[in-house]
Design a protein around this motif. Structure first.
Motif, short mmCIF file in Angstrom:
data_model
loop_
_atom_site.label_atom_id
_atom_site.label_comp_id
_atom_site.label_asym_id
_atom_site.label_seq_id
_atom_site.Cartn_x
_atom_site.Cartn_y
_atom_site.Cartn_z
N UNK A 95 0.87 -1.04 0.00
CA UNK A 95 0.10 -0.07 -0.08
C UNK A 95 0.89 1.34 0.01
N UNK A 96 1.91 1.29 0.64
CA UNK A 96 2.65 2.41 0.62
C UNK A 96 3.80 2.49 -0.68
N UNK A 97 3.74 1.33 -1.42
CA UNK A 97 4.34 1.68 -2.64
C UNK A 97 3.63 1.97 -3.63
N UNK A 98 2.08 1.61 -3.56
CA UNK A 98 0.99 2.15 -4.47
C UNK A 98 1.05 3.73 -4.17
N UNK A 99 0.98 4.13 -3.23
CA UNK A 99 0.96 5.59 -3.11
C UNK A 99 2.16 6.35 -3.52
N UNK A 100 3.34 5.84 -3.44
CA UNK A 100 4.66 6.12 -4.13
C UNK A 100 4.50 6.45 -5.79
N UNK A 101 3.90 5.44 -6.36
CA UNK A 101 3.91 5.14 -7.69
C UNK A 101 2.81 6.15 -8.24
N UNK A 102 1.74 6.13 -7.61
CA UNK A 102 0.82 7.04 -8.09
C UNK A 102 1.03 8.70 -8.07
N UNK A 103 1.96 9.10 -7.37
CA UNK A 103 2.48 10.43 -7.52
C UNK A 103 3.32 10.64 -8.90
N UNK A 104 3.92 9.48 -9.20
CA UNK A 104 5.03 9.47 -10.21
C UNK A 104 3.80 9.42 -11.80
N UNK A 105 2.86 8.78 -11.65
CA UNK A 105 1.94 8.76 -12.91
C UNK A 105 1.41 10.25 -13.14
N UNK A 106 1.37 11.01 -12.13
CA UNK A 106 0.78 12.33 -12.63
C UNK A 106 1.73 13.08 -13.52
N UNK A 107 2.92 12.76 -13.53
CA UNK A 107 3.93 13.35 -14.65
C UNK A 107 4.13 12.73 -15.89
N UNK A 108 3.30 11.79 -16.27
CA UNK A 108 3.06 10.97 -17.31
C UNK A 108 1.60 11.17 -17.99
N UNK A 109 0.58 11.18 -17.36
CA UNK A 109 -0.80 11.48 -17.97
C UNK A 109 -1.58 12.36 -17.62
N UNK A 110 -2.35 12.87 -18.48
CA UNK A 110 -3.45 14.03 -18.16
C UNK A 110 -4.84 13.36 -17.61
N UNK A 111 -5.05 13.72 -16.42
CA UNK A 111 -6.18 13.04 -15.64
C UNK A 111 -7.23 13.81 -15.53
N UNK A 112 -7.34 15.00 -16.31
CA UNK A 112 -8.47 15.93 -16.68
C UNK A 112 -8.79 15.90 -18.18
N UNK A 113 -10.10 16.35 -18.35
CA UNK A 113 -10.57 16.50 -19.80
C UNK A 113 -11.42 15.22 -20.28
N UNK A 114 -11.72 15.41 -21.52
CA UNK A 114 -12.78 14.30 -22.06
C UNK A 114 -12.09 12.84 -21.98
N UNK A 115 -10.82 12.77 -22.24
CA UNK A 115 -10.30 11.46 -22.14
C UNK A 115 -9.37 11.46 -21.27
N UNK A 116 -9.54 12.14 -19.95
CA UNK A 116 -8.53 12.04 -18.89
C UNK A 116 -8.35 10.63 -18.56
N UNK A 117 -7.26 10.14 -17.89
CA UNK A 117 -6.77 8.95 -17.45
C UNK A 117 -7.65 8.47 -16.17
N UNK A 118 -7.74 7.27 -16.08
CA UNK A 118 -8.41 6.75 -14.87
C UNK A 118 -7.42 5.80 -14.17
N UNK A 119 -7.18 6.12 -12.86
CA UNK A 119 -6.38 5.33 -12.13
C UNK A 119 -7.17 4.35 -11.25
N UNK A 120 -6.59 3.22 -11.32
CA UNK A 120 -7.47 1.97 -10.55
C UNK A 120 -6.45 1.13 -9.79
N UNK A 121 -6.70 0.44 -8.73
CA UNK A 121 -6.18 -0.36 -8.01
C UNK A 121 -6.78 -1.77 -7.97
N UNK A 122 -6.34 -2.86 -8.27
CA UNK A 122 -6.94 -4.14 -8.49
C UNK A 122 -7.33 -4.63 -7.11
N UNK A 123 -6.73 -4.33 -5.90
CA UNK A 123 -7.08 -4.60 -4.73
C UNK A 123 -8.47 -4.26 -4.59
#
Length: 419
Positions: A95-123
């Motif tokens: 769970x700690x690792x998940x939180x660390x990785x989430x922050x880094x994904x924000x530098x790669x994807x656009x999470x806003x807008x019509x086709x904004x990225x969706x972040x999911x956790x299979x847990x």
């Protein structure tokens, strides 16, 4: 240019399940697609970037990326590419690792807008499923013979594989099924070692949704260096996206030191530069390699993308200072980055000490006699300024922000005095 044509030109496509059908689908509609990562560490490394950048390319063409962080699969362990069982991580660590990785994904994807990225956790869907439901609703549709034919499992039969890792491919198949059902996800992409897991997901979708179901898989080739050595490794280990593990300066230096034989391939794989821009840089590699325009562009694009404009300028400033020897303009924070692996010696704060004594105590020179000769001959610099007086004393004015003094012996040997 069509998306799949662009990916092919960049050397990104390794395998596809149904090339023509996928091509037709992408022409007709904007789809949702996903790529996942297991949080086996609290940071991504550059080996993860090709797959995620490929997902980002789809987003730039108007498709919706789904980024999956495997809070559940990270607790199990992917047998792909492993000759022995992985060490199981605790739920808290994952769970700690998940939180660390989430922050880094924000530098790669656009999470806003019509086709904004969706972040999911299979847990979120696998963590609460009881074993009977898993066996009846999911396991019933995946044959043992089908799983034994998978390379990742077949390669482990002689050395041994636990039931835990044996079922990993079913868990990942369940991810694809869940995203297909809940997000209309039509495509999974991943590294070439994920082909077996991806096709397991397609099989599960086909079994549970036989009426008109259509989903696809696409894999990306393993990134290698021209000399055959492994990409993404340095003497210090992996090149991480976390600036605390790999500083922006070190990150920048990794890319700028790319060999001529690799740089054009990396520009295609890792940057979002146009074909024309990359072709111009390829021409520069061939005709004026000494200028290293391609390497500089690669380093700038990558550092800007992951760490931002300010960190890029800082990395370039440190690089220029180390190349020229003019280090006195660096801040303490920049010195910590640029001199992270330089030999260091600690002096008590407030003490003025003779330069020759420091050279010997810090093992910069082997003896006082040699130290005096080094200083007298002009071989020693303090904060970029040559000192030729053997009686010189390091004082408060030599301490950058009261924390560091940089000593250079010869042209390239740097040493760091800490206070």
């Amino acid at each position: 240019m069509e998306l799949l044509q662009d990916l092919a030109w960049r050397g990104i496509i390794y395998q596809q399940t149904d090339e023509e059908s996928l091509k037709d689908l992408l022409k007709k509609e904007k789809i949702s697609l996903y790529c996942g990562v297991d949080p086996t560490a609290d940071s991504l490394h550059i080996g993860h970037l090709v797959a995620f950048f490929t997902l980002r390319r789809f987003q730039m063409y108007g498709h919706r990326p789904i980024v999956l962080v495997g809070g559940a699969t990270g607790l199990i362990g992917d047998p792909s590419g492993k000759s022995e069982e992985r060490k199981l991580l605790t739920l808290e660590t994952v769970q700690q690792n998940v939180e660390g990785i989430k922050k880094q994904l924000a530098a790669i994807f656009e999470f806003e807008g019509e086709n904004g990225a969706i972040l999911v956790n299979n847990y979120d869907w696998a963590g609460s499923m009881d074993i009977v439901t898993f066996l009846r609703d999911i396991g019933k549709h995946i044959g043992v013979n089908y799983m034994l034919a998978k390379d990742t499992i077949a390669s482990r039969l002689e050395t041994g594989i636990s039931f835990t890792e044996f079922t990993y491919t079913i868990l990942q198949a369940m991810d694809f099924l869940h995203l297909y059902e809940d997000h209309d996800c039509k495509l999974q992409i991943g590294g070439s070692d994920q082909w077996g897991n991806i096709t397991s997901g397609l099989e599960l979708i086909r079994k549970m949704h036989p009426e008109g179901s259509k989903a696809y898989g696409l894999t990306i080739p393993l990134v290698t260096k021209a000399d055959g050595t492994k990409f993404g490794k340095t003497e210090g280990g992996a090149v991480w996206l976390d600036p605390e593990k790999t500083t922006p300066y070190e990150f920048y230096q990794f890319w700028i030191n790319t060999a001529d034989a690799d740089v054009v391939k990396y520009l295609k794989l890792f940057t979002f530069l146009s074909h024309e821009e990359i072709e111009q840089l390829e021409k520069s590699v061939q005709e004026e390699p000494h200028l290293r325009k391609a390497q500089k562009t690669l380093a700038e694009e990558m550092t800007r993308q992951i760490h931002g404009e300010a960190a890029l300028h800082q990395a370039m400033k440190i690089s220029a200072a180390l190349f020229s020897g003019d280090v006195k303009e660096l801040s303490a924070a920049e010195i910590k980055q640029g001199f992270k692996d330089v030999p260091s010696f600690e002096v008590k704060t407030g003490m003025d000490v003779n330069l020759v004594e420091v050279l010997v105590a810090a093992k910069i020179s082997p003896s006082k006699r040699q130290a005096r000769e080094d200083v007298s001959n002009g071989a020693v610099s303090v904060n970029g300024e040559r000192v030729t007086d053997p009686t010189y004393t390091l004082g408060e004015s030599d301490r950058i922000e009261g924390q560091f003094t940089i000593i250079r012996r010869g042209k390239k040997k740097y040493f760091l005095i800490k206070y």
